[in-house]
Scaffold this motif. Structure first.
Motif, PDB file in Angstrom:
ATOM      1  N   GLN A 111       0.831  -1.117   0.062  1.00 18.88           N
ATOM      2  CA  GLN A 111      -0.100   0.001  -0.164  1.00 18.88           C
ATOM      3  C   GLN A 111       0.798   1.258  -0.212  1.00 18.88           C
ATOM      4  OE1 GLN A 111      -3.721  -0.390  -0.178  1.00 18.88           O
ATOM      5  NE2 GLN A 111      -3.208   1.987  -0.598  1.00 18.88           N
ATOM      6  N   LEU A 122       2.086   1.705  -3.333  1.00 17.31           N
ATOM      7  CA  LEU A 122       1.015   2.109  -4.535  1.00 17.31           C
ATOM      8  C   LEU A 122       0.935   3.674  -4.015  1.00 17.31           C
ATOM      9  CD1 LEU A 122      -0.671   1.062  -6.548  1.00 17.31           C
ATOM     10  CD2 LEU A 122      -2.515   0.697  -4.760  1.00 17.31           C
ATOM     11  N   THR A 125       1.538   0.618 -11.610  1.00 15.78           N
ATOM     12  CA  THR A 125       0.357   0.618 -10.744  1.00 15.78           C
ATOM     13  C   THR A 125      -0.429  -0.482 -10.864  1.00 15.78           C
ATOM     14  OG1 THR A 125       0.421   3.056 -11.102  1.00 15.78           O
ATOM     15  CG2 THR A 125      -1.922   1.943 -10.129  1.00 15.78           C
ATOM     16  N   LEU A 154       1.092  -3.671  -8.967  1.00 15.90           N
ATOM     17  CA  LEU A 154       0.967  -3.292  -7.430  1.00 15.90           C
ATOM     18  C   LEU A 154      -0.465  -3.599  -7.059  1.00 15.90           C
ATOM     19  CD1 LEU A 154       3.341  -0.303  -6.832  1.00 15.90           C
ATOM     20  CD2 LEU A 154       3.780  -2.505  -6.112  1.00 15.90           C
ATOM     21  N   GLU A 155      -1.449  -3.068  -7.779  1.00 18.78           N
ATOM     22  CA  GLU A 155      -2.956  -3.325  -7.324  1.00 18.78           C
ATOM     23  C   GLU A 155      -3.085  -5.118  -7.608  1.00 18.78           C
ATOM     24  OE1 GLU A 155      -5.102  -1.024 -10.161  1.00 18.78           O
ATOM     25  OE2 GLU A 155      -4.965   0.542  -8.988  1.00 18.78           O
TER      26      GLU A 155
END
Length: 467
Positions: A226, A229, A240, A243-244
């Motif tokens: 988190q 991100l 992005t 990482l999501e």
């Protein structure tokens, strides 16, 4: 009675399809009407598939009830005429859905109307009917050419002109054979895959594991991802997205750990082993019945699925153990159907075919309904061919030409027994095989790269352990 049974199946099928259908806002009334018609036709097909699945169980349990209560006033409606009628209706509606309704729904969904005509529902219906006629002529021509190449006989060519009595039953017999071959491929895979599916649905025992420490590690990983991100610039889209995805995986693992922590000791230590043992017993019993059926085929001609005229409905029990044996047969039939569906969606060729909740297009729903219809229509034939039940196939289901071929039936039984045994052996020896490859230093060659057979989870020291 037939109408009430079908109404119940239709309502259940409607709720199942609307659960998976994409909730899209239709901008045009014409497209909304087309989607609604395709939805009703798909629901009808799924209801027919459910009826085909229930044919054998309903017939077996009806036979035992009539044997136990032959003169009971309240079951006079349950007779041989009703059961024969259900088999004939299931065969008729299966042909109707497979050759008319589903092709119409697909072409109607994809149609736009011929160029030069006024756009609207009538133009789309006209284009759909023309496409259906062309498709029927194409299939008819293919069958004629195949008949001329295989059996160049005047009688066989003349019989093709009799569409209702010969052509459609012959074509449905070929599709039933294809469905049985697809079941032969899907069911052994599904029988081995069922252990993994139930392992994901149930809570596993915690043996030599510290759930609190694993929960702490997962929480730290979630916070770290988190923070990354939040620190990544919005212009770097690929970072992005990656990482999501990692964050979603970590959240899924955290949810599973929370569920395992909340589960009771009975659920962890009793339910999971009991279900796994039950699955193993059912699978082993199925293979044993197929092996016995192979012996029956070699020594007794009446074991063939076609040509054995058994006793009528309610005259004699078809199971050695009476009502208990009939109940076991019904459980095995449902188990084979669930395993075949699981195996169908586990095959790599059909992985992208799996429906998703609230995110399945109408075209994909039509394809899934056709696939399930083919599997469910072949299920009674497969169950009788493998010797799971001795109940004779009624109606058009028992008129398939290939059911009287001894070599096809024997080969089908042998292939099913061998493939199921190999899938189970591969399933239960995968962990030992991975460890042997690591010990020999061959793990880098990726000789076993099936991601379904392995599950990764963090160990107590934070490293990834593969079981």
């Amino acid at each position: 009675i037939c109408f009430l049974l079908f109404a119940v199946l239709y309502i259940v099928s409607y709720f199942i399809i609307t659960r998976y259908k994409r909730k899209a806002d239709e901008q045009e009334d014409e497209d909304a009407i087309v989607n609604r018609i395709s939805l009703f036709l798909s629901t009808f097909t799924l209801a027919v598939s459910a009826g085909a699945v229930l044919l054998l169980p309903f017939s077996i349990i009806s036979n035992e009830i009539l044997l136990s209560f032959p003169q009971n006033y309240y079951i006079q409606w349950l007779n041989g005429s009703l059961i024969h009628g259900l088999w004939n209706l299931a065969s008729l509606f299966s042909n109707l859905c497979l050759f008319v309704l589903m092709p119409f729904a697909f072409f109607f969904l994809e149609s736009e109307g011929f160029a030069g005509l006024k756009k609207g529902i009538r133009a789309r219906i006209l284009e759909t009917l023309v496409m259906l006629i062309l498709l029927a002529l194409l299939i008819l021509g293919i069958v004629w050419v195949a008949s001329a190449l295989i059996d160049n006989d005047a009688a066989s060519m003349e019989s093709l002109y009799d569409l209702w009595e010969f052509y459609l039953p012959y074509l449905y017999s070929c599709i039933s054979l294809m469905g049985c071959l697809l079941l032969l491929l899907c069911t052994p895979v599904g029988l081995s895959r069922m252990f993994t599916v139930m392992g994901q649905l149930l809570v596993k025992p915690t043996i030599l594991e510290d759930l609190d420490e694993q929960m702490y590690i997962i929480t730290l990983e979630e916070e770290a991802i988190q923070r990354k991100l939040n620190g990544v610039s919005s212009t770097v889209e690929y970072q992005t997205v990656e990482l999501e995805r990692e964050l979603e995986k970590v959240k899924s693992k955290k949810t599973n750990l929370e569920r395992r922590k909340k589960a009771s000791a009975w659920e962890r230590n009793l339910v999971y082993p009991a279900v796994m043992i039950l699955l193993l017993i059912q699978t082993s019993f199925s293979v044993l019945l197929v092996a016995l059926n192979i012996l029956y085929l070699l020594v007794d001609e009446t074991a063939m699925p076609k040509g054995s005229g058994g006793p009528g409905i309610g005259n004699a029990s078809l199971s050695t153990f009476g009502f208990v044996g009939a109940a076991l047969e019904i459980i095995l039939i449902f188990y084979l159907m669930v395993s075949s569906v699981v195996g169908f969606y586990s095959l790599r060729f059909f992985e992208n075919f799996t429906p998703r909740k609230d995110d399945t297009t109408m075209t994909k729903i039509i394809g899934n309904c056709v696939s399930i219809l083919v599997l469910s229509s072949a299920l009674p034939v497969m169950s009788r061919t493998l010797g799971i039940t001795r109940f004779d196939l009624l109606g058009d289901f028992g008129r398939f030409n290939w059911l009287g071929n001894f070599y096809i039936v024997l080969s089908y039984n042998l292939l099913f027994a061998i493939m199921t045994t190999l899938c189970l052996v591969r399933k239960f020896t995968s962990a030992v095989r991975e460890e042997l490859l690591k010990a020999l230093g061959l793990d880098k060659l990726h000789l076993s790269n099936n991601p379904r057979d392995s599950e990764t989870k963090p160990s107590a020291n934070g490293h990834q352990k593969t079981l």
